[in-house]
Motif scaffolding. Structure first.
Motif, PDB file in Angstrom:
ATOM      1  N   PRO A 114      -1.768 -11.898  -2.630  1.00  0.00           N
ATOM      2  CA  PRO A 114      -2.832 -11.266  -3.428  1.00  0.00           C
ATOM      3  C   PRO A 114      -3.426 -12.235  -4.435  1.00  0.00           C
ATOM      4  N   ASN A 145      -4.444 -13.105  -8.205  1.00  0.00           N
ATOM      5  CA  ASN A 145      -3.827 -12.769  -9.479  1.00  0.00           C
ATOM      6  C   ASN A 145      -4.844 -12.907 -10.599  1.00  0.00           C
ATOM      7  N   SER A 155      -1.909  -8.239  -9.841  1.00  0.00           N
ATOM      8  CA  SER A 155      -2.104  -8.662  -8.462  1.00  0.00           C
ATOM      9  C   SER A 155      -3.166  -7.792  -7.810  1.00  0.00           C
ATOM     10  N   LEU A 174      -1.376   1.214 -10.620  1.00  0.00           N
ATOM     11  CA  LEU A 174      -1.237  -0.195 -10.984  1.00  0.00           C
ATOM     12  C   LEU A 174       0.167  -0.588 -11.407  1.00  0.00           C
ATOM     13  N   ASP A 187       3.024  -0.998 -10.150  1.00  0.00           N
ATOM     14  CA  ASP A 187       3.769  -1.984  -9.371  1.00  0.00           C
ATOM     15  C   ASP A 187       2.979  -3.262  -9.105  1.00  0.00           C
ATOM     16  N   LEU A 188       1.734  -3.336  -9.589  1.00  0.00           N
ATOM     17  CA  LEU A 188       0.905  -4.517  -9.363  1.00  0.00           C
ATOM     18  C   LEU A 188       0.797  -5.398 -10.612  1.00  0.00           C
TER      19      LEU A 188
END
Length: 382
Positions: free
Chosen positions: A240, A242, A258, A373, A375-376
């Protein structure tokens, strides 16, 4: 001073993907094709900001063509959406404002497209996002520009009076804007009403430029227009993109997000285009339509969604709303557009903190995000 702050925003809120000047090797999709990553930036493509392109491709010539096309598009949109300057042979937003109460102005259809998108968000936000409030915003622009100049001399700026703000705020409303799509004209019927598209123009232009690059073969790229980030496809290695969110009071970023695939990431914050007034307080450029004063609920609001124009509108709108109002607006928009990704991040001082299931205290701030979001985000300083 403007360019210094913009360059700082570019560096701190940029795509943190190991960018380098020139080219660097990247994983090749096949043994026959050597892919390289190229970057370039322009200081004069418009919107008073640094505009950069990062692309992984097999050909430097392809990258150079894409970069040239991107900067030309930004220059075109800058001229069309400008409210302060005239351009030879161009009818722009300033032309429309100059002809308020006089005559319709024939414009490029892209201006009408942008205004219609702005109207959609006016309706969605019950008037919170309003590009017809140019009269009010021009008052603040005058005091802010004077204040910035005085601050550079070690002096403090002044504030507009409440009467001045209230008088200007009376002159707004979409009922004064007549758009004729067939004739491609825009007419402001009230000579005291003016358009200010600062809350949408750069994001809209970023989206248009990215879409054109996609059509012209860009598969692994990222456009950064002074913090308006728009990715094109996945990174060549499948990882992904960043994006770092700037520390409102310092250097670097406070969290890392991410972003998978093609996505837009736009932040509205109080740390750009601000001045300190003679009351010792700092005043930003994002005006709350209810108080007529710069909004102070948050230090920044970031939006992640596919379309950069939509992200620009929403980041500006949510900055002037309470956390609860902003969350409700996001839910409403997602219900009306179930196929889109839409997430938000709020950074606030801890004395104004809203504690939620998805909030964290970091670097002296409280940072809240929408559920999708959690977990990102890398929840640590870096």
């Amino acid at each position: 001073m403007k360019m210094k702050k913009t360059l700082s925003a570019l560096l701190c809120a940029a795509l943190l993907a190991g960018c380098t000047s020139g080219s660097s090797s990247a994983a090749a999709p096949s043994a026959q094709t050597q892919m390289n990553t190229y970057t370039n930036a322009s200081l004069d493509a418009g919107f008073d900001t640094v505009i950069s392109l990062r692309e992984t491709t097999a050909s430097r010539d392809d990258f150079d063509a894409h970069f040239t096309e991107m900067t030309e598009l930004f220059s075109k949109y800058n001229a069309l959406f400008d409210i302060y300057n005239d351009y030879d042979g161009v009818n722009n937003i300033k032309t429309i404002n100059d002809n308020a109460g006089k005559a319709p102005v024939k414009v490029d259809p892209v201006i009408i497209e942008m205004l219609q998108e702005a109207k959609e968000f006016y309706d969605l936000s019950d008037g919170e996002f309003d590009v017809t409030s140019g009269a009010l915003l021009s008052v603040w622009h005058k005091y802010r520009e004077e204040g910035i100049a005085l601050n550079e001399e070690g002096k403090q700026g002044s504030l507009p009076s409440q009467d001045e703000l209230e008088q200007a705020a009376q002159h707004k409303g979409w009922d004064s804007i007549i758009i004729d799509e067939d004739a491609s004209t825009v007419y402001i019927t009230d000579p005291e009403v003016s358009l200010d598209v600062g809350g949408i123009a750069k994001g809209f232009a970023t989206e248009k430029a990215a879409q054109q690059l996609e059509e012209d073969g860009a598969d692994h790229a990222a456009v950064n227009a002074g913090g308006n980030n728009r990715t094109i496809g996945a990174k060549i290695n499948g990882k992904p993109w960043n994006v770092g969110i700037q520390n409102p009071d310092g250097e670097g970023s406070v969290i890392l997000v991410s972003v998978p695939g093609s996505m837009s990431f736009v932040t509205s914050g109080d740390y750009e285009r601000f001045y300190t007034a003679d009351d010792g307080q700092r005043y930003s450029h994002i005006i709350d339509p209810e108080t007529l004063m710069p909004a102070k609920n948050f230090r920044s609001v970031s939006i992640i969604t596919q379309d950069s124009g939509i992200a620009d509108c929403l980041s500006t709108t949510l900055f002037t709303m309470s956390y609860e109002e902003g969350l409700a607006l996001i839910r409403s928009y997602k219900e009306a557009h179930p196929d889109i990704t839409l997430e938000a991040i709020w950074i606030m001082d801890q004395d104004k903190a809203v504690k939620t299931e998805h909030s964290h205290d970091i670097s002296g701030y409280t940072i809240a995000c929408t559920e999708g979001l959690e977990d990102l985000i890398t929840w640590q300083n870096f």
